[in-house]
Design a protein around this motif. Structure first.
Motif, PDB file in Angstrom:
ATOM      1  N   GLU A  69      11.281  52.273  -6.988  1.00 52.46           N
ATOM      2  CA  GLU A  69      11.124  53.012  -5.693  1.00 52.46           C
ATOM      3  C   GLU A  69       9.576  52.859  -5.361  1.00 52.46           C
ATOM      4  N   HIS A  70       8.744  52.572  -6.088  1.00 47.75           N
ATOM      5  CA  HIS A  70       7.463  51.889  -5.735  1.00 47.75           C
ATOM      6  C   HIS A  70       7.218  50.768  -5.150  1.00 47.75           C
ATOM      7  N   GLY A  71       8.097  49.725  -5.490  1.00 48.27           N
ATOM      8  CA  GLY A  71       7.956  48.421  -5.141  1.00 48.27           C
ATOM      9  C   GLY A  71       8.755  48.535  -3.786  1.00 48.27           C
ATOM     10  N   ILE A  92      12.280  44.379  -6.497  1.00 45.78           N
ATOM     11  CA  ILE A  92      11.003  43.857  -7.054  1.00 45.78           C
ATOM     12  C   ILE A  92      10.118  43.569  -5.729  1.00 45.78           C
ATOM     13  N   PHE A  93       8.662  44.072  -5.918  1.00 47.11           N
ATOM     14  CA  PHE A  93       7.767  43.936  -4.879  1.00 47.11           C
ATOM     15  C   PHE A  93       6.666  42.961  -5.768  1.00 47.11           C
ATOM     16  N   PHE A  94       6.387  41.654  -5.112  1.00 51.71           N
ATOM     17  CA  PHE A  94       5.303  40.965  -5.627  1.00 51.71           C
ATOM     18  C   PHE A  94       3.941  41.381  -4.726  1.00 51.71           C
ATOM     19  N   THR A  95       2.846  41.970  -5.221  1.00 52.51           N
ATOM     20  CA  THR A  95       1.769  42.259  -4.552  1.00 52.51           C
ATOM     21  C   THR A  95       1.078  41.037  -4.231  1.00 52.51           C
ATOM     22  N   PRO A  96       0.177  41.119  -3.155  1.00 52.11           N
ATOM     23  CA  PRO A  96      -0.785  39.830  -2.770  1.00 52.11           C
ATOM     24  C   PRO A  96      -1.698  39.712  -3.904  1.00 52.11           C
ATOM     25  N   ASP A  97      -2.145  40.593  -4.639  1.00 50.25           N
ATOM     26  CA  ASP A  97      -2.929  40.361  -5.767  1.00 50.25           C
ATOM     27  C   ASP A  97      -2.468  39.859  -7.019  1.00 50.25           C
TER      28      ASP A  97
END
Length: 624
Positions: free
Chosen positions: A53-55, A41-46
């Motif tokens: 895979e995208h994260g 899981i990737f939390f984007t800055p925005d």
């Protein structure tokens, strides 16, 4: 619309969704076409969230916001040594909650948020649900989810709650090695009695299970494993090796930079995978180390095997213990099944084959998918959808070690309520009586193990029933009931029979997680100490008899208002009871002497005043 049930392998490194429909098992691809989805899981800055895979790709630029291996955080205390060990290698921040559970801290839109492992699990499961519904073009609300056999009750409950929050009704939590065995038996038509051993080494957990198939029943005979052993730990061995080279040869410490730590881990993971198919690889770094444009570290398969040798041997040690606990010989295992991505490592395969004296191993074409396939089969068995009709193979899970309670506070004897090998779900009840008059609380210490001395077993938890009415010795009854459900969650309930006074707790019952070695060896330990256990329980019978005898005399002296007249006798019984509480097995002779002295001093008065509730000579056997 058909009410389909899917199978989900919620893995440490990757997750996989499968469905059995129209007599075919199908892996459901995610939105990018992948058959497995990185548990990332990737939390984007925005303020956006990227999964899979995208994260993972996006986290290269901001590693502290890329969360992975949540499975290592789930259901653990923040100060857990294993969790602290994992934190050393995570680029993201983990802090402690007020209740000492881990919280992952990430920054989005200049605001720092704290997410529990359960919330992170929910995010991942929602994404898997979305991919599944897009693929099947219908709503899917029911699932079977796999967990390590060694997940404890807290970890299982967190998984259930996260799935509920994601919109799933979980019909069953299925142990991963059991799922692999189910997939194997579905693909192989075996009618006779057949035993298999599942060696499941995944990204973050390791399970070994011995199972037996008889006709349409598959029974779990024994499990062993480690929830902190997997591909991640092998990567860490390589990572530490690279760290040492960079420090000693180039004067650079990569641990100071989160970006470099993440890059290095990815490269070590890729090197591990490459060495499963080729004999040599290169780990290359560009522009990472000051004054060096490019650094290349050569790594052979032999070097890799030496670096990770202790971990490889650890898996074989767990395998050996599992077989010994099952009391099944190597020669009696018909099939050895490998599953989990880390079983692709040639050295692992060789060690397992050598252990079974050169036996050919059963390797799934896609070891990352077989657990999800087994979950899909179990899901079909539980489904009411006609398109998921399947000839049912009944899965029978069992209690791996006996469950019981401490007999009395001072005697430390184990009273077994649920015996090892009992099929799940199961329950057992036992009625207990008060020993002393002023008891207003009944506390039950719950243990797991085979020794007759509870101090040699593993303590699981405590249930206390308070506000119990006072009553003469042996006159108050409390019923204790233990129940283990199909998901391996143990519930204890204590009820006062005289009135509606009930306490229920869920005990931290570990279906596995016996990495401390003592629990893994409990069956062998019990077998090797049968003589000392026999001596212990014989002593307990005498000790319990003595304590109850003294309590009975003191109660009757009080009840019949004879305490002042026989103050010396009352004090003698009081001192003797206190002495008896401290006696151990080596004091059996002394215990017998005290029993005889009590009888010599008390028997005439007992008969003269017709004392009640005094144990008879044969009662101590029943009492213990």
């Amino acid at each position: 619309m058909d009410d389909l049930v899917i199978g989900i392998d919620l893995g440490t490194t990757n997750s996989c969704v499968s469905i059995y429909k129209n007599r075919v098992i199908k892996i459901l691809e995610n939105e990018t076409g992948g058959r497995t989805t990185p548990s990332f899981i990737f939390f984007t800055p925005d303020g956006e969230i990227a999964i899979g895979e995208h994260g993972r790709k996006m986290s290269i630029h901001k590693p502290e916001n890329g969360i992975y291996e949540m499975k290592r955080l789930v259901g653990r205390q923040f100060d857990d040594p294993q969790l602290q060990k994992s934190l050393k290698y995570f680029p993201f921040r983990v802090t402690a909650s007020p209740s000492n559970f881990p919280l992952v801290s990430v920054k989005q839109k200049q605001v720092r948020m704290k997410k529990s492992p359960q919330e992170l699990y929910t995010v991942l499961l929602k994404a898997l649900k979305k991919y599944t519904e897009e693929k099947l073009k219908q709503t899917v609300n029911k699932a079977v989810i796999t967990v390590p056999a060694y997940f404890n009750v807290t970890q299982r409950e967190v998984t259930l709650e996260a799935a509920k929050d994601a919109g799933f009704t979980v019909l069953k939590l299925l142990n991963e090695p059991t799922a692999a065995a189910l997939a194997y038996y579905f693909d192989n038509d075996i009618e006779e009695t057949h035993r298999c051993l599942v060696f499941d080494l995944g990204g973050g957990t390791f399970d070994v299970a011995v199972l037996e198939k008889r006709f349409e029943n598959i029974e779990v005979i024994c499990v062993a494993g480690d929830t902190q052993l997997g591909g991640h730990d092998i990567d860490t061995c390589l990572l530490n090796y690279v760290y040492r080279i960079l420090r000693t040869q180039y004067g650079y410490d990569p641990e100071a930079d989160p970006d470099d730590k993440r890059i290095l881990r990815n490269k070590c993971e890729n090197a591990k995978k490459e060495l499963s198919t080729i004999p040599k690889t290169l780990i290359t770094f560009n522009g990472m180390v000051p004054n060096y444009n490019k650094i290349t570290i050569s790594l052979t398969r032999e070097q890799f095997e030496e670096i990770a040798d202790k971990l490889f041997e650890k898996t074989i040690a767990v395998l050996d213990k599992c077989l010994k606990m099952s009391k099944i010989s190597k020669q009696s295992i018909h099939e050895v099944i490998l599953c989990g991505g880390s079983t692709r490592i040639p050295k692992i395969q060789k060690l397992v084959s050598d252990y079974f004296e050169g036996k050919e191993l059963n390797k799934f074409v896609n070891p990352d998918e077989c657990v999800a396939e087994g979950a899909a089969l179990q899901a079909a068995m539980l489904s009411t959808c006609q398109k998921q009709e399947i000839q049912e193979i009944r899965m029978i899970d069992v209690v791996p070690l006996s469950i019981g309670v401490q007999g009395t506070t001072f005697c430390h004897n184990m009273l077994f309520l649920i015996k090892r090998g009992t099929k799940l779900p199961t329950s057992a009840s036992q009625t207990y009586i008060n020993i002393e008059t002023d008891e207003t609380t009944f506390s039950f210490e719950i243990y797991e193990g085979e020794r007759l001395d509870v101090r040699k077993n593993r303590h699981l938890g405590t249930i206390s029933l308070t506000n119990v009415e006072k009553a003469p010795p042996l006159q108050k009854q409390v019923i204790l009931t233990l129940f283990i459900d199909q998901n391996g969650i143990l519930t204890a309930e204590a009820t006062e029979t005289f009135r509606n006074n009930t306490k229920t707790v869920k005990v931290n019952y570990t279906r596995g997680d016996r990495s401390d070695g003592d629990i893994q060896n409990s069956l062998l330990d019990a077998a090797e100490n049968q003589k000392s256990d026999k001596e212990f329980i014989q002593f307990v019978q005498y000790k319990g008899y003595l304590i109850q005898y003294c309590i009975g005399v003191m109660f009757n002296l009080d009840e019949k208002m004879l305490t002042d007249r026989y103050a010396e006798l009352y004090n003698f019984c009081k001192v003797t009871k206190k002495t008896a509480e401290t006696l151990e097995t080596c004091d059996e002779v002394r215990t017998k002497e005290l029993i005889e002295e009590c009888k010599r001093r008390c028997e005439n008065i007992i008969r003269s005043y017709r004392f009640s509730d005094i144990p008879r000579d044969c009662d101590y056997v029943k009492w213990s």
